[in-house]
Design a protein around this motif. Structure first.
Motif, PDB file in Angstrom:
ATOM      1  N   ARG A 167       2.468 -14.703 -10.062  1.00  0.00           N
ATOM      2  CA  ARG A 167       1.743 -14.761  -8.801  1.00  0.00           C
ATOM      3  C   ARG A 167       1.593 -16.230  -8.406  1.00  0.00           C
ATOM      4  O   ARG A 167       1.420 -17.091  -9.270  1.00  0.00           O
ATOM      5  N   ASP A 214      -1.766 -14.648   1.176  1.00  0.00           N
ATOM      6  CA  ASP A 214      -2.391 -14.121  -0.035  1.00  0.00           C
ATOM      7  C   ASP A 214      -1.669 -14.618  -1.284  1.00  0.00           C
ATOM      8  O   ASP A 214      -0.562 -14.173  -1.598  1.00  0.00           O
ATOM      9  N   LEU A 217      -0.904 -11.878  -4.039  1.00  0.00           N
ATOM     10  CA  LEU A 217       0.228 -10.983  -3.812  1.00  0.00           C
ATOM     11  C   LEU A 217       1.559 -11.727  -3.757  1.00  0.00           C
ATOM     12  O   LEU A 217       2.600 -11.150  -4.082  1.00  0.00           O
ATOM     13  N   ALA A 233       3.322 -13.497   0.753  1.00  0.00           N
ATOM     14  CA  ALA A 233       2.600 -12.363   1.327  1.00  0.00           C
ATOM     15  C   ALA A 233       1.574 -12.818   2.344  1.00  0.00           C
ATOM     16  O   ALA A 233       0.807 -13.751   2.095  1.00  0.00           O
ATOM     17  N   THR A 235      -1.365 -11.003   4.926  1.00  0.00           N
ATOM     18  CA  THR A 235      -2.035  -9.712   5.103  1.00  0.00           C
ATOM     19  C   THR A 235      -3.162  -9.813   6.122  1.00  0.00           C
ATOM     20  O   THR A 235      -3.684 -10.898   6.398  1.00  0.00           O
ATOM     21  N   TYR A 241       0.821  -5.648   5.713  1.00  0.00           N
ATOM     22  CA  TYR A 241       1.389  -6.683   4.841  1.00  0.00           C
ATOM     23  C   TYR A 241       2.655  -7.211   5.509  1.00  0.00           C
ATOM     24  O   TYR A 241       3.482  -6.424   5.975  1.00  0.00           O
ATOM     25  N   ALA A 265       6.045  -8.485  -5.334  1.00  0.00           N
ATOM     26  CA  ALA A 265       5.000  -8.663  -4.323  1.00  0.00           C
ATOM     27  C   ALA A 265       4.659  -7.331  -3.653  1.00  0.00           C
ATOM     28  O   ALA A 265       3.480  -7.019  -3.418  1.00  0.00           O
ATOM     29  N   ARG A 268       2.533  -5.110  -5.916  1.00  0.00           N
ATOM     30  CA  ARG A 268       1.138  -5.561  -5.956  1.00  0.00           C
ATOM     31  C   ARG A 268       0.424  -5.224  -4.655  1.00  0.00           C
ATOM     32  O   ARG A 268      -0.758  -4.866  -4.660  1.00  0.00           O
ATOM     33  N   ALA A 269       1.142  -5.343  -3.525  1.00  0.00           N
ATOM     34  CA  ALA A 269       0.535  -5.017  -2.235  1.00  0.00           C
ATOM     35  C   ALA A 269       0.132  -3.553  -2.177  1.00  0.00           C
ATOM     36  O   ALA A 269      -0.955  -3.202  -1.699  1.00  0.00           O
ATOM     37  N   ALA A 272      -2.880  -2.913  -4.176  1.00  0.00           N
ATOM     38  CA  ALA A 272      -4.081  -3.452  -3.535  1.00  0.00           C
ATOM     39  C   ALA A 272      -4.537  -2.622  -2.343  1.00  0.00           C
ATOM     40  O   ALA A 272      -5.560  -2.926  -1.719  1.00  0.00           O
TER      41      ALA A 272
END
Length: 310
Positions: A167, A214, A217, A233, A235, A241, A265, A268-269, A272
């Motif tokens: 990250r 972000d 992300l 990323a 958001t 996203y 990415a 992870r998005a 989240a």
């Protein structure tokens, strides 16, 4: 329609919410928040000469908006940009023409020789641009992915020899290697504007310190400890996203690393809670279009970069 074209008011939350609403209604693929709109005006570089315009009806409601200024990092004679947006219910009533006239007058006063604008690839928008002297230059595609239903591949386990995924948040303030990677990749992007090298502090301020970017992300692929590929990323904090930039340094291309970084990415998005992923590519950027198609993105809209001499 009686209109007043005026400057965007950063000290009025209603302006920010209204302009964000116009943006979301006209270009729903881009991430846009009221907070980011205010931040962009407050932190724009002096050299960009950014001006955000608002077209206001007599009752105080906003019918459209525009951004205009100088192309950042340009290496050619003065080049400007002018991007307009009009709420669907006000299209064809003079709002766009009023914004274009105000924006072009501002750019002419700055000595701009050519104006660049993004125009939707549909009949009414194309006719409007042509009527105002703008000609098509390059085509771009918006791609979308429904993260709620997408079948995202698993990350390979193990990863290729020497490759690790991280990250951006893990880098803390040590972002100079990412600056070098981004500078190299940006120089190779297809386009009709040559862009010079952005100094590190300027790059840091206008990219990684944006409120909608972000670091948790955003993803980086290292090869033997060197930054090889990355995916940024962006958001809205709710459900959207946007891939701000995905790239691979020249020495590491052809190894699937951009796809790895972007896949990490995206996963992870989704974890989240983000539901809609969007990205954009120049129509000639075949390698990145192929990466996105393999990840399940499909085309949702197209635009043309249009140019007008002043």
């Amino acid at each position: 329609m009686t209109l007043t074209v005026r400057a965007f008011r950063t000290d009025d939350p209603r302006d920010a919410e209204s302009v964000a609403g116009v943006r979301r209604a006209t270009i729903p693929y881009l991430v846009c928040t009221a907070g980011t709109l205010c931040w962009e005006v407050a932190h724009a570089s002096v050299g960009q000469r950014l001006r955000r315009l608002v077209a206001e009806r007599p009752d105080g409601t906003v019918a459209g908006c525009a951004d205009t200024g100088l192309v950042a990092g340009g290496t050619e004679p003065p080049q400007g940009f002018l991007h307009t947006a009009v709420v669907p219910g006000a299209v064809g009533r003079g709002v766009g023409s009023a914004l274009v006239a105000a924006g072009e007058a501002y750019l002419a006063a700055l000595g701009v020789r050519r104006v660049h604008s993004w125009v939707a690839d549909e009949g009414r928008a194309a006719r409007f641009a042509a009527r105002h002297g703008y000609t098509r230059s390059r085509r771009a595609r918006f791609l979308g992915l429904d993260l709620r239903r997408a079948v995202l591949p698993e990350l390979p386990d193990p990863l290729p020899t020497g490759v690790t995924l991280h990250r951006v948040a893990e880098f803390g303030d040590a972002l100079r290697p990412l600056h070098e990677a981004d500078t190299e990749c940006a120089a190779d992007e297809p386009g009709d504007l040559r862009v010079g090298r952005t100094p590190y502090e300027v790059w840091l301020r206008h990219n990684w310190r944006r409120p909608d970017w972000d670091a948790e992300l955003s993803s980086v692929a290292l090869v033997d400890g060197q930054v090889a590929a990355y995916s940024v990323a962006q958001t809205d904090g709710v459900d959207r996203y946007w891939s701000g930039m995905t790239g691979t340094r020249r020495a590491f291309r052809g190894r699937g690393l951009a796809r790895l970084a972007k896949l990490a990415a995206l996963r992870r998005a989704r974890a989240a809670g983000y539901a809609h992923a969007f990205t954009g590519n120049d129509a000639a950027n075949a390698p990145m279009l192929a990466v996105n198609q393999r990840l399940g993105y499909t085309e949702v809209a197209t635009e043309w970069r249009c140019v007008k001499p002043l």
